[in-house]
Design a protein around this motif. Structure first.
Motif, PDB file in Angstrom:
ATOM      1  N   ASN A 189      -2.237  -0.724   9.634  1.00 18.19           N
ATOM      2  CA  ASN A 189      -2.137  -2.046  10.257  1.00 18.19           C
ATOM      3  C   ASN A 189      -2.412  -3.180   9.265  1.00 18.19           C
ATOM      4  OD1 ASN A 189      -1.533  -1.071  12.822  1.00 18.19           O
ATOM      5  ND2 ASN A 189      -3.678  -0.981  13.461  1.00 18.19           N
ATOM      6  N   GLY A 190      -3.000  -2.849   8.115  1.00 18.02           N
ATOM      7  CA  GLY A 190      -3.460  -3.877   7.189  1.00 18.02           C
ATOM      8  C   GLY A 190      -2.382  -4.556   6.381  1.00 18.02           C
ATOM      9  N   SER A 191      -1.441  -3.799   5.834  1.00 15.48           N
ATOM     10  CA  SER A 191      -0.421  -4.355   4.932  1.00 15.48           C
ATOM     11  C   SER A 191       0.835  -3.494   5.000  1.00 15.48           C
ATOM     12  CB  SER A 191      -0.932  -4.370   3.481  1.00 15.48           C
ATOM     13  OG  SER A 191      -2.039  -5.223   3.332  1.00 15.48           O
ATOM     14  N   PRO A 192       1.960  -4.016   4.492  1.00 10.16           N
ATOM     15  CA  PRO A 192       3.142  -3.163   4.352  1.00 10.16           C
ATOM     16  C   PRO A 192       2.804  -1.933   3.513  1.00 10.16           C
ATOM     17  CG  PRO A 192       3.734  -5.451   3.993  1.00 10.16           C
ATOM     18  CD  PRO A 192       2.237  -5.410   4.067  1.00 10.16           C
ATOM     19  N   PHE A 193       3.358  -0.812   3.867  1.00 12.75           N
ATOM     20  CA  PHE A 193       3.082   0.422   3.132  1.00 12.75           C
ATOM     21  C   PHE A 193       4.348   1.257   3.026  1.00 12.75           C
ATOM     22  CE2 PHE A 193       2.422   1.440   7.600  1.00 12.75           C
ATOM     23  CZ  PHE A 193       3.018   2.697   7.740  1.00 12.75           C
ATOM     24  N   HIS A 194       4.412   2.021   1.962  1.00 16.61           N
ATOM     25  CA  HIS A 194       5.495   2.993   1.856  1.00 16.61           C
ATOM     26  C   HIS A 194       4.884   4.387   1.892  1.00 16.61           C
ATOM     27  CE1 HIS A 194       5.252   4.482  -2.412  1.00 16.61           C
ATOM     28  NE2 HIS A 194       4.477   3.431  -2.500  1.00 16.61           N
ATOM     29  N   VAL A 195       5.688   5.357   2.271  1.00 15.90           N
ATOM     30  CA  VAL A 195       5.209   6.713   2.534  1.00 15.90           C
ATOM     31  C   VAL A 195       5.751   7.702   1.516  1.00 15.90           C
ATOM     32  CG1 VAL A 195       5.163   8.612   4.219  1.00 15.90           C
ATOM     33  CG2 VAL A 195       5.070   6.219   5.014  1.00 15.90           C
ATOM     34  N   TYR A 196       4.859   8.496   0.962  1.00 12.43           N
ATOM     35  CA  TYR A 196       5.233   9.685   0.204  1.00 12.43           C
ATOM     36  C   TYR A 196       4.944  10.902   1.090  1.00 12.43           C
ATOM     37  CZ  TYR A 196       5.712   7.683  -4.550  1.00 12.43           C
ATOM     38  OH  TYR A 196       6.123   7.000  -5.659  1.00 12.43           O
TER      39      TYR A 196
ATOM     40  N   GLU B 172       3.470  -3.535  -7.653  1.00 12.50           N
ATOM     41  CA  GLU B 172       2.232  -2.836  -7.944  1.00 12.50           C
ATOM     42  C   GLU B 172       1.539  -2.434  -6.637  1.00 12.50           C
ATOM     43  OE1 GLU B 172      -1.873  -3.413 -10.557  1.00 12.50           O
ATOM     44  OE2 GLU B 172      -0.278  -4.902 -10.613  1.00 12.50           O
ATOM     45  N   ILE B 173       1.071  -1.197  -6.587  1.00 12.63           N
ATOM     46  CA  ILE B 173       0.400  -0.692  -5.398  1.00 12.63           C
ATOM     47  C   ILE B 173      -1.040  -1.180  -5.363  1.00 12.63           C
ATOM     48  CG2 ILE B 173      -0.345   1.394  -4.178  1.00 12.63           C
ATOM     49  CD1 ILE B 173       2.678   0.846  -4.145  1.00 12.63           C
ATOM     50  N   ASP B 174      -1.445  -1.699  -4.212  1.00 11.04           N
ATOM     51  CA  ASP B 174      -2.806  -2.218  -4.070  1.00 11.04           C
ATOM     52  C   ASP B 174      -3.775  -1.105  -3.648  1.00 11.04           C
ATOM     53  OD1 ASP B 174      -4.855  -4.142  -3.969  1.00 11.04           O
ATOM     54  OD2 ASP B 174      -4.581  -4.373  -1.814  1.00 11.04           O
ATOM     55  N   GLU B 175      -3.502  -0.456  -2.529  1.00 10.27           N
ATOM     56  CA  GLU B 175      -4.370   0.607  -2.033  1.00 10.27           C
ATOM     57  C   GLU B 175      -3.546   1.843  -1.702  1.00 10.27           C
ATOM     58  OE1 GLU B 175      -7.272  -0.316   0.987  1.00 10.27           O
ATOM     59  OE2 GLU B 175      -7.115  -2.454   0.543  1.00 10.27           O
ATOM     60  N   THR B 176      -4.181   2.991  -1.842  1.00  5.67           N
ATOM     61  CA  THR B 176      -3.536   4.266  -1.509  1.00  5.67           C
ATOM     62  C   THR B 176      -4.435   5.053  -0.571  1.00  5.67           C
ATOM     63  OG1 THR B 176      -2.337   4.424  -3.602  1.00  5.67           O
ATOM     64  CG2 THR B 176      -2.709   6.477  -2.421  1.00  5.67           C
ATOM     65  N   MET B 177      -3.842   5.686   0.420  1.00 11.38           N
ATOM     66  CA  MET B 177      -4.574   6.619   1.273  1.00 11.38           C
ATOM     67  C   MET B 177      -3.892   7.976   1.214  1.00 11.38           C
ATOM     68  SD  MET B 177      -5.321   6.713   5.407  1.00 11.38           S
ATOM     69  CE  MET B 177      -6.808   5.722   5.342  1.00 11.38           C
ATOM     70  N   LEU B 178      -4.661   9.023   0.943  1.00 11.72           N
ATOM     71  CA  LEU B 178      -4.156  10.383   1.040  1.00 11.72           C
ATOM     72  C   LEU B 178      -4.443  10.874   2.454  1.00 11.72           C
ATOM     73  CD1 LEU B 178      -5.269  12.036  -2.326  1.00 11.72           C
ATOM     74  CD2 LEU B 178      -3.198  10.754  -1.810  1.00 11.72           C
ATOM     75  N   LEU B 179      -3.406  10.943   3.273  1.00 13.85           N
ATOM     76  CA  LEU B 179      -3.546  11.436   4.641  1.00 13.85           C
ATOM     77  C   LEU B 179      -3.307  12.940   4.601  1.00 13.85           C
ATOM     78  CD1 LEU B 179      -4.061  10.320   7.525  1.00 13.85           C
ATOM     79  CD2 LEU B 179      -1.582  10.406   7.855  1.00 13.85           C
TER      80      LEU B 179
ATOM     81  N   ASN C 266       0.828  -1.200   0.000  1.00 20.35           N
ATOM     82  CA  ASN C 266       0.000   0.000   0.000  1.00 20.35           C
ATOM     83  C   ASN C 266       0.865   1.253   0.000  1.00 20.35           C
ATOM     84  OD1 ASN C 266      -2.298  -1.585   0.059  1.00 20.35           O
ATOM     85  ND2 ASN C 266      -2.528  -1.458   2.287  1.00 20.35           N
ATOM     86  N   ARG C 267       0.210   2.373  -0.270  1.00 19.06           N
ATOM     87  CA  ARG C 267       0.909   3.662  -0.290  1.00 19.06           C
ATOM     88  C   ARG C 267       0.174   4.663   0.587  1.00 19.06           C
ATOM     89  NH1 ARG C 267       1.793   5.683  -6.036  1.00 19.06           N
ATOM     90  NH2 ARG C 267       3.717   4.480  -5.796  1.00 19.06           N
ATOM     91  N   LEU C 268       0.905   5.286   1.497  1.00 20.75           N
ATOM     92  CA  LEU C 268       0.363   6.349   2.345  1.00 20.75           C
ATOM     93  C   LEU C 268       0.988   7.667   1.903  1.00 20.75           C
ATOM     94  CD1 LEU C 268      -1.422   6.945   4.904  1.00 20.75           C
ATOM     95  CD2 LEU C 268       0.724   6.913   6.200  1.00 20.75           C
TER      96      LEU C 268
END
Length: 388
Positions: free
Chosen positions: A300-307, A217-224, A8-10
């Motif tokens: 908490n759901g999956s590994p994520f990387h941060v932008y 490939e990114i599965d989910e993205t959240m714009l925080l 995922n991507r945060l």
């Protein structure tokens, strides 16, 4: 621990994101606007005193009216700079005017005068600590902060953008893969169950392992989104944006206060057992909506990387940023920088701010992406090409 099959991507969005879209959303822009409204109010009121929660403007004598009337006759052609100049005249003309500022507004004004910018939340927190023995003063300070938050929402309603940012568009919409080379060494095992995509690269791109790149490939993205504006909405129509601090759509839910529980003096405020000292603590305010729980569920759901896009990573949000940066699922932290008109980038400044959000400095060195792999929001390299 079971290895996840997705990445995922945060995306952490801060005020620089709005500024990149041409919005005047710095706290200094806001305070300049506030002064303009106050001066217009002074000139329109049929009274010698114009007062609100932040400051009181008073006319000392009949001659003061002539100064105000002169300024009012030219207001249609006044620029924002003219209003600030007239504000300076009022403050310095003690014969005709009196300006009385509240505790918070006086500190804000001093910050702008000495530094040319201001971090309102930081100034509020410092004043709260300085006046922790005086609950009456702290109550007034909180009233001033609430009033200021309402004015900020009013100001931000005037700031709208009609265009997207090409560089941000490319990073968020088109760049749907994550380069394996950006993953922290300590996080490599987290991606063992994820099949990478192998992509050929142009001949001029140098790679240690040949002319290919492995990406996920990114599965989910959240714009925080730490901003109160809706600028980020234009990039994702089908994915909700998490306005972690609320938005101008619901001003009463906007979180505007302090969030540095790692500060050495924070425990002292808690130990005083005075609720007035915690009224604008962000951790307390987070529980008034579901935004924080939604955020926790995501990381908490999956590994994520941060932008990091436009967020300074300052101490006002240190508690939340620490939760992100040191989370076991965080595999990478990539800041997007800017280059000023002197050709200087802010990578080092931003990295030092990120550093303060870590308690585990070894983890910091591993997870933050190095400078040569970072770019500006426009996609420009931070290392100029050497001439041969």
């Amino acid at each position: 621990m079971k290895v996840s099959q997705s990445m995922n991507r945060l995306v952490i969005i801060g005020n620089g994101f709005d500024i990149a879209h041409g919005l005047k959303t710095s706290y200094k822009n806001f305070i300049d606007w506030y002064w303009k409204q106050r001066i217009l109010g002074l000139c329109s009121e049929l009274s010698r005193v114009s007062k609100d929660t932040l400051c009181t403007l008073s006319l000392k004598c009949e001659e003061s009216w002539s100064v105000v009337a002169y300024a009012q006759s030219y207001f249609q052609s006044y620029s924002d700079e003219d209003f600030i100049a007239f504000k300076d005249k009022i403050e310095n003309d003690e014969e005709h005017f009196s300006v009385t500022k509240s505790l918070l507004f006086n500190r804000i004004s001093q910050s702008i005068e000495t530094k040319g910018w201001v971090d309102i939340e930081r100034d509020y927190y410092e004043l709260l600590k300085e006046n922790a023995d005086n609950m009456e003063q702290c109550e007034k300070l909180n009233e001033q902060m609430d009033f200021l938050k309402g004015k900020l929402a009013e100001y931000l309603q005037t700031q709208k953008t009609q265009h997207s940012h090409k560089g941000i568009y490319n990073a968020l919409r088109m760049n749907i893969e994550f380069d394996i080379d950006d993953i922290a060494e300590s996080s490599r095992k987290k991606i063992e169950g994820i099949t990478p995509i192998v992509e050929s690269l142009p001949p001029n791109e140098n790679r240690k392992n040949g002319n290919t790149r492995k990406s996920i490939e990114i599965d989910e993205t959240m714009l925080l989104d730490f901003n109160y504006t809706n600028t980020s909405h234009q990039y994702y129509w089908n994915i909700p944006v998490n306005h972690i601090h609320g938005s101008i759509d619901n001003p009463e839910q906007m979180i505007f206060g302090y969030g540095d529980e790692m500060d050495k003096d924070f425990q002292g405020l808690i130990d005083r057992n005075e609720n007035e000292l915690l009224k604008n603590a962000k951790s307390v305010k987070y529980l008034e909506t579901s935004h924080y729980r939604d955020f926790l569920r995501f990381i908490n759901g999956s590994p994520f990387h941060v932008y990091i896009m436009g967020h300074s990573c300052g101490n006002s949000d240190r508690t939340l940023l620490n939760t992100i940066f040191e989370h076991e699922n965080c595999v990478s932290i990539k800041p997007f920088c800017y280059i000023n008109n002197k050709g200087e980038d802010n990578y080092s400044e931003l990295i030092m701010n990120i550093y303060r959000n870590f308690t585990d400095k070894k983890l910091f060195r591993d997870r933050v992406v190095n400078k040569e792999r970072c770019t500006t929001l426009d996609g420009k390299s931070l290392h100029p090409v050497s001439k041969r």
